[in-house]
Design a protein around this motif. Structure first.
Motif, PDB file in Angstrom:
ATOM      1  N   PHE A 173      47.465  41.456  33.349  1.00 37.73           N
ATOM      2  CA  PHE A 173      47.531  40.687  34.589  1.00 37.73           C
ATOM      3  C   PHE A 173      48.187  41.472  35.729  1.00 37.73           C
ATOM      4  O   PHE A 173      47.676  41.458  36.853  1.00 37.73           O
ATOM      5  N   PRO A 174      49.303  42.186  35.493  1.00 36.18           N
ATOM      6  CA  PRO A 174      49.900  42.948  36.610  1.00 36.18           C
ATOM      7  C   PRO A 174      48.935  43.974  37.212  1.00 36.18           C
ATOM      8  O   PRO A 174      48.902  44.156  38.425  1.00 36.18           O
ATOM      9  N   ARG A 175      48.120  44.612  36.375  1.00 37.46           N
ATOM     10  CA  ARG A 175      47.141  45.576  36.891  1.00 37.46           C
ATOM     11  C   ARG A 175      46.079  44.863  37.729  1.00 37.46           C
ATOM     12  O   ARG A 175      45.665  45.354  38.779  1.00 37.46           O
ATOM     13  N   ILE A 194      45.345  45.675  41.697  1.00 36.83           N
ATOM     14  CA  ILE A 194      44.032  46.021  42.266  1.00 36.83           C
ATOM     15  C   ILE A 194      43.666  45.035  43.371  1.00 36.83           C
ATOM     16  O   ILE A 194      43.162  45.421  44.432  1.00 36.83           O
ATOM     17  N   TYR A 195      43.927  43.764  43.139  1.00 35.19           N
ATOM     18  CA  TYR A 195      43.630  42.732  44.137  1.00 35.19           C
ATOM     19  C   TYR A 195      44.373  43.011  45.445  1.00 35.19           C
ATOM     20  O   TYR A 195      43.778  42.990  46.528  1.00 35.19           O
ATOM     21  N   MET A 238      36.756  53.933  50.538  1.00 40.64           N
ATOM     22  CA  MET A 238      37.752  53.645  49.492  1.00 40.64           C
ATOM     23  C   MET A 238      37.859  52.143  49.273  1.00 40.64           C
ATOM     24  O   MET A 238      37.911  51.674  48.136  1.00 40.64           O
ATOM     25  N   LEU A 239      37.896  51.395  50.363  1.00 41.43           N
ATOM     26  CA  LEU A 239      37.965  49.935  50.287  1.00 41.43           C
ATOM     27  C   LEU A 239      36.792  49.384  49.485  1.00 41.43           C
ATOM     28  O   LEU A 239      36.979  48.569  48.576  1.00 41.43           O
ATOM     29  N   ASN A 246      37.576  45.577  41.805  1.00 40.66           N
ATOM     30  CA  ASN A 246      38.199  44.251  41.767  1.00 40.66           C
ATOM     31  C   ASN A 246      37.207  43.194  41.297  1.00 40.66           C
ATOM     32  O   ASN A 246      37.523  42.347  40.452  1.00 40.66           O
ATOM     33  N   ALA A 247      35.986  43.255  41.816  1.00 39.14           N
ATOM     34  CA  ALA A 247      34.958  42.282  41.428  1.00 39.14           C
ATOM     35  C   ALA A 247      34.647  42.376  39.937  1.00 39.14           C
ATOM     36  O   ALA A 247      34.519  41.352  39.254  1.00 39.14           O
ATOM     37  N   VAL A 248      34.546  43.587  39.433  1.00 39.30           N
ATOM     38  CA  VAL A 248      34.267  43.778  38.004  1.00 39.30           C
ATOM     39  C   VAL A 248      35.416  43.230  37.163  1.00 39.30           C
ATOM     40  O   VAL A 248      35.195  42.529  36.165  1.00 39.30           O
ATOM     41  N   MET A 249      36.642  43.546  37.565  1.00 43.31           N
ATOM     42  CA  MET A 249      37.809  43.033  36.830  1.00 43.31           C
ATOM     43  C   MET A 249      37.823  41.507  36.846  1.00 43.31           C
ATOM     44  O   MET A 249      38.055  40.866  35.820  1.00 43.31           O
ATOM     45  N   PHE A 250      37.586  40.919  38.011  1.00 44.46           N
ATOM     46  CA  PHE A 250      37.568  39.462  38.121  1.00 44.46           C
ATOM     47  C   PHE A 250      36.433  38.871  37.280  1.00 44.46           C
ATOM     48  O   PHE A 250      36.618  37.860  36.628  1.00 44.46           O
ATOM     49  N   TYR A 251      35.277  39.514  37.291  1.00 43.86           N
ATOM     50  CA  TYR A 251      34.120  39.019  36.540  1.00 43.86           C
ATOM     51  C   TYR A 251      34.438  38.948  35.051  1.00 43.86           C
ATOM     52  O   TYR A 251      34.027  38.011  34.365  1.00 43.86           O
ATOM     53  N   ARG A 252      35.153  39.937  34.556  1.00 47.56           N
ATOM     54  CA  ARG A 252      35.521  39.958  33.135  1.00 47.56           C
ATOM     55  C   ARG A 252      36.484  38.825  32.777  1.00 47.56           C
ATOM     56  O   ARG A 252      36.545  38.408  31.624  1.00 47.56           O
TER      57      ARG A 252
END
Length: 157
Positions: A77-79, A83-84, A113-114, A121-127
């Motif tokens: 969660f901290p990671r 990223i968020y 970069m953004l 971020n989207a991939v992490m959230f999707y998972r």
């Protein structure tokens, strides 16, 4: 998962606050410097940016809320939070670099970069929550367009 309206409001307020800070960086330049730039024919009218960004910040906040609601089940969660917030800071940074510092080339590098971090971020959230990841699609599309626009403004100026 029980709906928590205060958490949703806070998530949206955080993103809208970042947007407001970016707006402060753009206010003067939109009236003075930006009109003097050569822009491509597909450059949207200035009035469109506010409603689009406001809508996107609300969506970003909703996505963050969905992920936050599952925070107890997220191993890293901290990671995820890092990223968020990195993408939010890069988002804010672009406004300052482009509109406040008038550094179009640096703004182009920064927006690329953004875009990379937004996709990550989207991939992490999707998972974590498919809805949260999918909510990022309009954000990815808009920043992709903004990257192309920034590139063209850079080339034309």
């Amino acid at each position: 998962m029980k709906f928590k309206p205060l958490a949703l409001i806070i998530s949206i307020a955080i993103t809208l606050s970042i947007g407001a800070l970016g707006g402060l960086a753009t206010t003067q330049s939109v009236k003075t410097w930006y009109p003097t730039l050569n822009k491509p024919s597909f450059n949207p009218p200035n009035w469109l940016f506010g409603p689009v960004w406001t809508s996107l910040y609300i969506l970003i906040g909703v996505a963050a809320y969905l992920v936050w609601m599952k925070r107890d089940k997220i191993v890293h969660f901290p990671r995820t939070v890092a990223i968020y917030f990195i993408q939010l800071i890069l988002n804010l940074g672009w406004s300052f670099i482009f509109f406040y510092q008038h550094e179009i080339g640096f703004a182009l590098a920064e927006i690329l970069m953004l875009l990379t971090v937004i996709i990550l971020n989207a991939v992490m959230f999707y998972r974590i929550d498919k809805r949260a990841g999918l909510i990022f699609i309009p954000y990815i599309l808009w920043v992709s367009f903004a990257s192309f626009l920034t590139y063209n403004i850079f080339i034309l100026n």
